[in-house]
Structure formats: C-alpha cells, structure tokens
Design a protein around this motif. Structure first.
Motif, mmCIF file in Angstrom:
data_model
loop_
_atom_site.group_PDB
_atom_site.id
_atom_site.type_symbol
_atom_site.label_atom_id
_atom_site.label_comp_id
_atom_site.label_asym_id
_atom_site.label_seq_id
_atom_site.Cartn_x
_atom_site.Cartn_y
_atom_site.Cartn_z
ATOM 1 N N SER A 219 0.827 -1.204 0.000
ATOM 2 C CA SER A 219 0.000 0.000 0.000
ATOM 3 C C SER A 219 0.862 1.255 0.000
ATOM 4 O O SER A 219 1.897 1.319 0.671
ATOM 5 C CB SER A 219 -0.898 0.027 1.242
ATOM 6 O OG SER A 219 -1.679 -1.132 1.331
ATOM 7 N N ILE A 220 0.421 2.251 -0.765
ATOM 8 C CA ILE A 220 1.053 3.571 -0.743
ATOM 9 C C ILE A 220 0.206 4.454 0.164
ATOM 10 O O ILE A 220 -0.959 4.747 -0.132
ATOM 11 C CB ILE A 220 1.146 4.164 -2.155
ATOM 12 C CG1 ILE A 220 2.017 3.271 -3.041
ATOM 13 C CG2 ILE A 220 1.706 5.597 -2.111
ATOM 14 C CD1 ILE A 220 1.981 3.638 -4.520
ATOM 15 N N GLY A 228 4.060 13.050 -3.639
ATOM 16 C CA GLY A 228 4.799 13.353 -4.854
ATOM 17 C C GLY A 228 5.849 12.311 -5.191
ATOM 18 O O GLY A 228 6.595 12.463 -6.154
ATOM 19 N N ILE A 229 5.918 11.243 -4.395
ATOM 20 C CA ILE A 229 6.776 10.089 -4.708
ATOM 21 C C ILE A 229 5.837 9.001 -5.180
ATOM 22 O O ILE A 229 5.075 8.435 -4.401
ATOM 23 C CB ILE A 229 7.580 9.642 -3.468
ATOM 24 C CG1 ILE A 229 8.415 10.804 -2.939
ATOM 25 C CG2 ILE A 229 8.459 8.437 -3.808
ATOM 26 C CD1 ILE A 229 9.080 10.530 -1.607
ATOM 27 N N LEU A 230 5.861 8.686 -6.465
ATOM 28 C CA LEU A 230 4.787 7.896 -7.069
ATOM 29 C C LEU A 230 4.622 6.524 -6.432
ATOM 30 O O LEU A 230 3.496 6.047 -6.282
ATOM 31 C CB LEU A 230 5.033 7.765 -8.576
ATOM 32 C CG LEU A 230 5.078 9.084 -9.358
ATOM 33 C CD1 LEU A 230 5.258 8.818 -10.841
ATOM 34 C CD2 LEU A 230 3.826 9.917 -9.105
ATOM 35 N N HIS A 231 5.710 5.877 -6.085
ATOM 36 C CA HIS A 231 5.640 4.575 -5.417
ATOM 37 C C HIS A 231 6.232 4.690 -4.004
ATOM 38 O O HIS A 231 7.064 3.872 -3.604
ATOM 39 C CB HIS A 231 6.367 3.509 -6.229
ATOM 40 C CG HIS A 231 5.636 3.085 -7.463
ATOM 41 N ND1 HIS A 231 6.198 2.280 -8.429
ATOM 42 C CD2 HIS A 231 4.381 3.354 -7.888
ATOM 43 C CE1 HIS A 231 5.321 2.072 -9.398
ATOM 44 N NE2 HIS A 231 4.214 2.720 -9.093
ATOM 45 N N PHE A 335 1.978 15.341 -15.040
ATOM 46 C CA PHE A 335 1.342 14.029 -15.166
ATOM 47 C C PHE A 335 2.366 13.071 -15.779
ATOM 48 O O PHE A 335 2.347 12.783 -16.960
ATOM 49 C CB PHE A 335 0.094 14.156 -16.044
ATOM 50 C CG PHE A 335 -0.648 12.877 -16.311
ATOM 51 C CD1 PHE A 335 -0.680 11.826 -15.390
ATOM 52 C CD2 PHE A 335 -1.336 12.708 -17.510
ATOM 53 C CE1 PHE A 335 -1.364 10.655 -15.651
ATOM 54 C CE2 PHE A 335 -2.038 11.535 -17.783
ATOM 55 C CZ PHE A 335 -2.046 10.505 -16.855
ATOM 56 N N PRO A 336 3.298 12.532 -14.949
ATOM 57 C CA PRO A 336 4.453 11.823 -15.499
ATOM 58 C C PRO A 336 4.274 10.331 -15.739
ATOM 59 O O PRO A 336 5.203 9.684 -16.230
ATOM 60 C CB PRO A 336 5.521 12.060 -14.423
ATOM 61 C CG PRO A 336 4.732 12.135 -13.149
ATOM 62 C CD PRO A 336 3.444 12.811 -13.511
ATOM 63 N N PRO A 387 -5.641 9.046 -13.756
ATOM 64 C CA PRO A 387 -4.915 10.289 -14.042
ATOM 65 C C PRO A 387 -4.290 10.863 -12.781
ATOM 66 O O PRO A 387 -4.760 10.610 -11.658
ATOM 67 C CB PRO A 387 -6.010 11.205 -14.588
ATOM 68 C CG PRO A 387 -7.261 10.699 -13.943
ATOM 69 C CD PRO A 387 -7.094 9.215 -13.871
ATOM 70 N N GLY A 388 -3.250 11.639 -12.968
ATOM 71 C CA GLY A 388 -2.592 12.277 -11.836
ATOM 72 C C GLY A 388 -2.254 13.724 -12.145
ATOM 73 O O GLY A 388 -2.144 14.131 -13.306
ATOM 74 N N LEU A 389 -2.107 14.496 -11.090
ATOM 75 C CA LEU A 389 -1.676 15.894 -11.193
ATOM 76 C C LEU A 389 -0.749 16.138 -10.005
ATOM 77 O O LEU A 389 -1.210 16.192 -8.857
ATOM 78 C CB LEU A 389 -2.878 16.839 -11.155
ATOM 79 C CG LEU A 389 -2.576 18.341 -11.215
ATOM 80 C CD1 LEU A 389 -1.837 18.703 -12.493
ATOM 81 C CD2 LEU A 389 -3.870 19.150 -11.103
ATOM 82 N N TYR A 390 0.548 16.239 -10.280
ATOM 83 C CA TYR A 390 1.556 16.246 -9.221
ATOM 84 C C TYR A 390 2.361 17.539 -9.229
ATOM 85 O O TYR A 390 2.459 18.235 -10.247
ATOM 86 C CB TYR A 390 2.515 15.058 -9.391
ATOM 87 C CG TYR A 390 1.812 13.727 -9.455
ATOM 88 C CD1 TYR A 390 1.554 12.995 -8.305
ATOM 89 C CD2 TYR A 390 1.393 13.217 -10.680
ATOM 90 C CE1 TYR A 390 0.886 11.778 -8.358
ATOM 91 C CE2 TYR A 390 0.728 11.993 -10.754
ATOM 92 C CZ TYR A 390 0.472 11.286 -9.587
ATOM 93 O OH TYR A 390 -0.183 10.088 -9.654
ATOM 94 N N PHE A 391 2.979 17.787 -8.077
ATOM 95 C CA PHE A 391 3.817 18.975 -7.890
ATOM 96 C C PHE A 391 5.162 18.499 -7.342
ATOM 97 O O PHE A 391 5.471 18.655 -6.161
ATOM 98 C CB PHE A 391 3.112 19.961 -6.956
ATOM 99 C CG PHE A 391 1.717 20.292 -7.429
ATOM 100 C CD1 PHE A 391 1.512 21.244 -8.415
ATOM 101 C CD2 PHE A 391 0.618 19.609 -6.930
ATOM 102 C CE1 PHE A 391 0.232 21.527 -8.884
ATOM 103 C CE2 PHE A 391 -0.660 19.887 -7.386
ATOM 104 C CZ PHE A 391 -0.853 20.842 -8.366
ATOM 105 N N ILE A 392 5.955 17.878 -8.235
ATOM 106 C CA ILE A 392 7.194 17.213 -7.872
ATOM 107 C C ILE A 392 8.364 18.111 -8.283
ATOM 108 O O ILE A 392 8.568 18.358 -9.480
ATOM 109 C CB ILE A 392 7.300 15.847 -8.576
ATOM 110 C CG1 ILE A 392 6.080 14.975 -8.221
ATOM 111 C CG2 ILE A 392 8.596 15.151 -8.208
ATOM 112 C CD1 ILE A 392 5.989 13.691 -9.023
#
Length: 445
Positions: A219-220, A228-231, A335-336, A387-392
């Motif tokens: 689980s994440i 902001g850390i995808l995994h 969206f990486p 979908p994702g929207l991130y601020f990395i």
C-alpha cells in the motif's frame, strides 16, 4: 483472501473456457501436454525464511488461492485438467488443504512428498510427443528433460488472452474491489482523525480484512509531500504536526484476483488543493465514460494530457494556453505516468503492450515510452484509469519554458505532493462499467 462467497458454477464455466483456450495454444505450438507447476517460495539469501508465497499465475488461473505450494497441474486436449496436489501431515506448519469446489472441478491426485509427486507426473508424461512447461522452470525438479520451457509463441497467446476476463474472474475482481474500498474508507477516517502513515496503513488492513502478506501490492500511504513520490514505500510512525494532503493507493485480493484503487484527500476542505481534487475527479469520471471498444488506450492517455492542460489553465498554474501546455510538454511534468494498466491476477497484468496473440508489440509513442497499456480496447478487458496531477520539484525544475508556469501558485502546492484518482474498469460492448464507484456508493449508503 476470500472476500465473498465463491460461485462454484461460475468457476466450472471458467474452467471450460480455460480448457478451450489452452487447447488452442497447445495446438498452435504443436504440443500435446502442458505442465503448470505452482512454484515454491524461495528462501532469502543465507536464511531459512521466505517471502510470502505467490503461485505461478498460469497455475492460479486454474486453481485460485494460495494453498497450492509445490503442486502441479497438467493440461491436455480432450481431458479434464489434473491436479497433482502436494499435501501431507506436518507439525511445523499448517499443511495446505484442498477446497471442495476444486475436488468437484478437477481430477485430483494427492501426494505426501515432492518425490512421489515428481514420479507420478513423469509417468503421466510418458509417451507425450511434445510436452511444454508453463511457469517457473526451477519450481520443481521433475527430471523430465523438457526442452519447451515457456516458449514465447505459447506464453504470448496465453498472456494476450488473459486480458479478457471470464464471468468468474469479474466476480472475484468485484469482491476484491469491495474489500479494497472498505479498507480505503477506514484509512480515510484514520487520516481525518490525525493518524500517522503507519496508523493509516493498519486501519486499511483492518478495514479490508487483510494481513500484509495478502496484499496485491504494498500500500502507498502518503501524507503531504510524500504523495509526490509515485511509489512511496514507507510508513512514517510519527503523527504529523500538520499536513495538507493524503494519497492512498491500495487494493485487495479475492482468490488471487486484484483490485487497485487510489484516492486523494485535502486536509482543508474548500482550499485550492481540494478544488483540484474535485476537478481531476470529474475529468477521471468523464474519461471512463468515454471508453469504447475499438479505441486504443493510447488515445485515452493523450486525451487525458489535454485535460490536464485544461486544468492547469483553469487554475492559473500556467500562463500559456492549454494547447501550448501540451505541445511544450509541460503536462508531462505534472502528469508523469501512464493513465493505467491491465488488471487481473497481477496488479500490472501481462499483455498490455501486445498488438496480437502472437506477441507482436504495439510500441508506445516516443513521447510516452513508459505506457504499460497500448493495445486496442475490447470487451471484457479490465484496466485502471488513474490520471494524476503532481507537484514534484525535480520534474517541475526540468520544465524548459520557465515563464509559462506561474511559480507563485505552483510552489505552495508542492507541500501537497500530488493527486491521483484510480478506478478499476471493465469494458462492455457499449462502453465501460466502473467497478470501483459502486463499491464506494454501497458502503457510503
């Protein structure tokens, strides 16, 4: 885990479908016998302990569940599949047991030790013209001298076919979804109660009625910038003094079949991050509604990038047009990852890039090389839409057109990490059914 009652009639129909599928694969290869070892748990290096046992997926399609280590299934044209089951008495560990539904659906031979099982399998293979092994070659020393071990042209057909789920598989995936959603609701409540990542994970396990070894994937559980850390792979034990967000990516298993669900929450309802969550949620549901047989998943992925560009413009995060945000690849930084993947016995199920049963690869576009799913959309496929929207920071720092981004608005959102909304979807002849939303609605009601 067995999250809801097992439908024996659906299981029998499922086995009939598998028999036809495997007979066709054997015929295409010119083989007359398939050997499917369940596998054995491998010990840690220089240790006498092993990670949780996960059976060979080829085997698991025929015999769901985990109680099968060391067993072997034999498939041949015109005959019912035969299970050589490794059981016996043991006072060190609880020995595996065979459920009644398996007894009625398969031919069974019971063995108390591996040598006896190997000898019996060897005798059954005597006289076969071309036997083939599908699974881990070192799982069991059968001393069969098999030359055909996972031949590509054979496994490609099976992997391609796994995308099309039987009614039994869909039933088990609905059960896995219901269990996963129950865990999500418990985790959300733990977050709202101020829990640490570790406490939230414990709440998810309790809510989904799972132990860690039963999870389809780790689980994440990500608070704040950890989203902001995808995994993200840790569970912070310390309760945060204050956090702006919570992202949970967690699922469940039912008789070996997986669910994969993600939700994101703001700690401050009504703030800009909360508004972004709602906006992305609307985009995600609209994308599911657009799913139709005949499309490719690449079509959906590219369209979602345009939708992400529209969100960036609407919320003033970029100063350029939506078209420019896409063309300049600004959306790639926000969206990486891919829009989704096939789902089934494995969380990232096999065959997602196959363009044909022979294993011909449908290459992802050059701009999106990491897409796991590129094949045409067809009925009975099950995949995720996420979908994702991130601020990395490391991705945003790489944007070449710096002036196209309103950094004054973007930088405060980095403390939130990002947003991901993920549902599990089954394709129908007319469109798609969302497996995840009804499970949330049922538990909410």
């Amino acid at each position: 885990m067995n999250a809801s009652p097992f439908d024996v009639d659906l299981y029998r129909q499922h086995l009939g479908h598998l028999q036809e599928e495997w007979e066709a694969a054997l015929a295409a290869l010119g083989a007359d016998f398939a050997v499917l070892p369940s596998g054995n748990a491998a010990m840690y290096f220089q240790d006498d302990q092993a990670p949780p046992f996960h059976p060979n997926p080829h085997f698991a399609r025929w015999l769901p569940g985990q109680e099968c280590e060391g067993s072997v299934l034999l498939v041949r044209p015109g005959a019912r599949a035969k299970l050589h089951f490794l059981g016996g008495d043991d006072y060190w560990h609880m020995p595996p047991t065979l459920p009644e539904w398996a007894e009625d659906a398969l031919d069974i031979a019971r063995h108390s030790d591996a040598d006896d099982l190997s000898s019996a399998v060897s005798k059954e293979l005597a006289g076969c013209k071309r036997p083939v092994l599908a699974g881990p070659a070192d799982a069991l020393d059968l001393n069969l001298g098999l030359d055909d071990v996972n031949p590509k042209e054979f496994t490609a057909r099976l992997h391609y076919a796994r995308a099309y789920k039987t009614d039994f598989e869909l039933d088990r995936m609905r059960a896995a979804t219901a269990a996963g959603v129950a865990g999500h609701i418990a985790a959300r409540d733990a977050f709202l109660g101020g829990g640490s990542e570790f406490e939230i994970q414990l709440a998810f396990l309790a809510g989904s009625s799972q132990v860690t070894s039963e999870l389809p994937y780790p689980s994440i559980i990500a608070l704040g910038e950890h989203a902001g850390i995808l995994h993200y792979q840790h569970y912070d034990r310390t309760r945060p003094a204050g956090t702006r967000s919570f992202l949970i990516d967690a699922g469940a298993r039912a008789d070996g079949f997986h669910s994969d669900i993600t939700r994101t929450y703001s700690a401050s309802p009504g703030d800009i991050f909360d508004e972004l969550i709602d906006a992305l949620d609307e985009k995600q549901q609209a994308m599911v509604a657009e799913v139709r047989p005949g499309m490719t998943y690449v079509d959906l992925h590219v369209k979602m990038h345009h939708e992400i560009a529209e969100l960036l413009v609407r919320f003033g995060l970029v100063r350029c047009s939506a078209e420019a945000a896409f063309e300049l690849k600004i959306t790639d930084a926000f969206f990486p990852h891919g829009l989704g993947h096939l789902l089934g016995l494995q969380t990232h199920d096999v065959g997602g890039q196959f363009g044909a049963p022979d294993g011909t690869v449908a290459e992802p576009p050059e701009r999106f090389p990491s897409l796991r799913l590129t094949r045409s959309i067809e009925p009975r496929q099950v995949f995720t839409v996420e979908p994702g929207l991130y601020f990395i920071p490391m991705l945003l720092d790489a944007i070449e057109e710096r002036d196209a981004v309103d950094w004054e608005k973007v930088e405060p959102l980095m403390a939130c990490g990002g947003i991901r909304i993920e549902d599990n979807v089954v394709v129908t002849a007319e469109g798609a059914l969302n497996l995840t939303r009804p499970a949330f609605a049922n538990l909410a009601g």
